[in-house]
Design a protein around this motif. Structure first.
Motif, mmCIF file in Angstrom:
data_model
loop_
_atom_site.group_PDB
_atom_site.id
_atom_site.type_symbol
_atom_site.label_atom_id
_atom_site.label_comp_id
_atom_site.label_asym_id
_atom_site.label_seq_id
_atom_site.Cartn_x
_atom_site.Cartn_y
_atom_site.Cartn_z
ATOM 1 N N UNK A 347 0.881 -1.287 -0.090
ATOM 2 C CA UNK A 347 -0.115 -0.249 -0.473
ATOM 3 C C UNK A 347 0.855 0.914 0.200
ATOM 4 N N UNK A 348 0.330 2.362 -0.838
ATOM 5 C CA UNK A 348 1.800 2.827 -1.215
ATOM 6 C C UNK A 348 0.468 4.355 -0.990
ATOM 7 N N UNK A 349 1.588 5.852 -0.223
ATOM 8 C CA UNK A 349 1.411 6.800 0.313
ATOM 9 C C UNK A 349 1.901 7.835 -0.393
ATOM 10 N N UNK A 350 1.354 8.615 -0.810
ATOM 11 C CA UNK A 350 3.292 10.198 -0.401
ATOM 12 C C UNK A 350 2.631 10.994 0.290
ATOM 13 N N UNK A 352 4.191 14.685 1.219
ATOM 14 C CA UNK A 352 4.896 15.681 0.627
ATOM 15 C C UNK A 352 5.585 15.293 -0.935
ATOM 16 N N UNK A 353 7.518 14.747 -1.158
ATOM 17 C CA UNK A 353 8.308 14.086 -2.215
ATOM 18 C C UNK A 353 8.413 13.367 -1.264
ATOM 19 N N UNK A 354 8.001 12.485 -0.713
ATOM 20 C CA UNK A 354 7.699 11.348 -0.803
ATOM 21 C C UNK A 354 7.380 10.112 -0.991
ATOM 22 N N UNK A 355 7.291 8.775 -1.180
ATOM 23 C CA UNK A 355 6.777 8.081 -1.439
ATOM 24 C C UNK A 355 7.117 7.364 -0.795
ATOM 25 N N UNK A 356 5.699 6.176 0.641
ATOM 26 C CA UNK A 356 5.746 5.777 1.382
ATOM 27 C C UNK A 356 5.193 4.486 1.037
#
Length: 455
Positions: A347-350, A352-356
C-alpha cells in the motif's frame, strides 16, 4: 410591610444559594448542602459556610471556591446540557473567554457568550453515528475477510502438503538419476580404458594403421610431413610441449615425409606402444573420438548428467518454495487468520516529496522524488496492548541513520471500510509512525464518547 421583607429575604437566600452551588457537578452537591460549617473536601480544614464561593481561597484543594477563580487549584464544572460536561481550571472563570459551551463560566463578566451546546451535541452525535455506521460496515467486511482468510489458510496448508510430497518424489528420482549417472560415467571410463595402451597409447586391434595414418595426414596428400607430426604428436610425459624439428625428423626416420608403407613399419609401432610419444588427446578425428562405443558411452553420460541437473534444479526449486511458504505460515495472522489477506500486498501513500510503501508482514520503504529508496524497517512483530494485541505492527532493522542506529516504523491499525495507508510521519529522527486503516482492525465493541442526551 412584613410580607415584603419576607419575600426580599427569600430572594436574597435564593441568590446566595445559586452563588454557592455554581461550578459544582451533581455528584459533588452533597458536600455543599447549606449548614453552619464547610469541611474542605480533602479534609484539611473546616471553615464557616459563608466563606464558600466568597472569592477568597481557604481550602488547599480549592474546594471552597468551585464557582470563582480565587483558588489556583480550583476546578469549575461546565454542565453543558446537550453536550459533554467537563471541568475547566477555575482561573478561567469570568476571564472574558467562553470556555463552557453553556456560557456558565462567564456568569459575571462583560463577555456575552452564546450557548452552543446544542449545536456541538448535534455534531458530535452525528459523528458518533457515522462512526457506528462505519463500525457496522467494517465488522461486516471483517467477517467476510475472516472467512476468506480461513479458506486461504487451508489452501496454503494444502499447497504445502503438495510441495512436500513433490519434494519426496523428487528425492527418489534424484537418487535414481545419481545412480544412473554414476553407471554411465563408469561405462564411459571403461570404454576409454579399453581404447588405451598402458596410459596413453591406442590398442592396435581397435585402431587401424590406415585410420591413424589418415589422422596424421592433415592435408590428405598421401604422406605425413614434419609439420603434421609436430601438430598431432606429443611426448607422453610432457604433453604441453610442441615437438622440435629434430624430434619430428627422428620420428619420420630422418626424412621430411613418410608414406603409408613406411609408416606401417616405423611410426605406427612407436605410436601404438606409447612408450615415449602419443597422439595428442582430443585430436579431431582421432581414433578414440571416432570409436562408436566411446561416442555412445559419452552420449549416455551427457544425457544422464543433463537429466540429473534438471532433477536437482527442480528439487532445489521445490524446497525453496516450501521454505518460503513455511515462513509465511509461521507468521501470526490473527486469531481467525483475518490479516492473512494482507500478505503479498503493498500500500502506497505520497506525503510531500516522499512516497511511502507499506508491505504488511514484509517491509516499509520510503522513496524520494530523486528516486532514492530507503528501508524504514522489516517486519518484526505485533506490538498492541494485551486487550488489542493486533492493533499495532512494528517494523525494525531498517537502513542505518547517519547518527547511528537503524530506522524503525510503528504502524497503528484503525477501523475503516477500506484498506489503505492513511498517514506517515517522522516525529523523531529515523523513527516513523503510520496509520493503516482496514476493516479487520474493527472491534465488536466501540465505547461511545459521553454525550448528554438531556434535551
Amino acid at each position: 410591610m412584613h410580607l415584603l421583607l419576607i419575600v426580599a429575604a427569600f430572594l436574597c437566600s435564593g441568590t446566595v444559594e445559586a452563588r454557592k452551588v455554581r461550578g459544582i457537578s451533581s455528584s459533588y452537591k452533597r458536600f455543599y448542602r447549606e449548614r453552619k460549617s464547610f469541611l474542605c473536601i480533602d479534609g484539611s480544614k473546616m471553615i464557616p459556610f459563608e466563606q464558600v464561593n466568597d472569592d477568597y481561597c481557604d481550602c488547599a484543594d480549592g474546594s471552597d471556591e468551585p464557582g470563582t477563580s480565587a483558588c489556583p487549584r480550583g476546578r469549575f464544572y461546565c454542565t453543558n446540557l446537550g453536550f459533554r460536561p467537563h471541568y475547566i481550571p477555575s482561573s478561567r472563570v469570568n476571564d472574558g473567554v467562553c470556555d463552557c459551551c453553556d456560557a456558565s463560566d462567564e456568569y459575571n463578566s462583560h463577555t456575552r457568550c452564546q450557548n452552543t451546546c446544542w449545536n456541538l451535541g448535534q455534531k458530535e452525535r452525528a459523528y458518533v453515528e457515522g462512526q457506528m455506521r462505519t463500525l457496522d460496515e467494517g465488522l461486516r467486511l471483517k467477517q467476510r475477510l475472516i472467512e476468506e482468510g480461513v479458506l486461504l489458510w487451508r489452501e496454503k496448508q494444502a499447497q504445502l502438503r503438495e510441495l512436500q510430497q513433490a519434494a519426496e518424489d523428487l528425492q527418489v528420482k534424484l537418487e535414481e538419476h545419481r545412480r544412473r549417472k554414476h553407471e554411465a560415467d563408469q561405462l564411459k571410463e571403461q570404454t576409454i580404458k579399453s581404447l588405451e595402451v598402458g596410459k596413453d597409447g591406442f590398442r592396435p586391434q581397435n585402431t587401424s594403421v590406415t585410420s591413424l595414418f589418415q589422422l596424421l595426414d592433415n592435408n590428405k596428400d598421401g604422406s605425413i610431413s614434419v609439420d603434421e607430426v609436430k601438430a598431432k604428436v606429443v611426448l607422453v610425459h610432457d604433453e604441453k610441449r610442441v615437438l622440435s624439428e629434430d624430434e619430428a625428423l627422428v620420428l619420420l626416420g630422418g626424412g621430411r615425409e613418410m608414406d603409408l608403407t613406411k609408416f606401417r613399419h616405423t611410426l605406427w609401432d612407436i605410436l601404438t606402444r606409447g612408450d615415449n610419444v602419443k597422439i595428442k588427446d582430443g585430436a579431431p578425428g582421432g581414433p578414440a573420438n571416432e570409436d562408436p562405443h566411446l561416442k555412445e558411452a559419452d552420449r549416455a553420460a551427457e544425457w544422464e548428467a543433463t537429466s540429473l541437473r534438471k532433477v536437482e534444479e527442480a528439487y532445489e526449486t521445490v524446497n525453496m518454495e516450501i521454505s518460503d511458504l513455511q515462513k509465511k505460515l509461521d507468521i501470526d495472522y490473527g486469531t481467525d487468520w483475518e490479516f492473512l489477506f494482507l500478505s503479498g500486498q503493498c500500500y502506497k501513500l505520497q506525503v510531500y516529496e516522499y512516497n511511502y510503501t507499506l508491505c504488511p508482514f514484509n517491509q516499509v520503504t520510503q522513496k524520494s522524488t530523486t528516486g532514492t529508496e530507503v528501508s524504514l524497517g522489516m517486519w518484526g512483530m505485533w506490538a498492541g496492548p494485551p486487550k488489542n494485541h493486533y492493533s499495532q505492527m512494528v517494523y525494525e532493522n531498517g537502513e542505518p541513520c547517519w547518527q547511528g542506529g537503524s530506522r524503525t516504523t510503528t504502524v497503528t491499525l484503525t477501523c475503516g471500510t477500506e484498506t489503505g495507508l492513511r498517514s506517515a510521519k517522522e516525529p523523531s529522527k529515523c523513527q516513523y509512525i503510520m496509520d493503516f486503516q482496514t476493516p479487520v482492525a474493527c472491534q465488536p465493541v466501540l465505547k461511545q464518547r459521553g454525550v448528554h442526551s438531556e434535551l
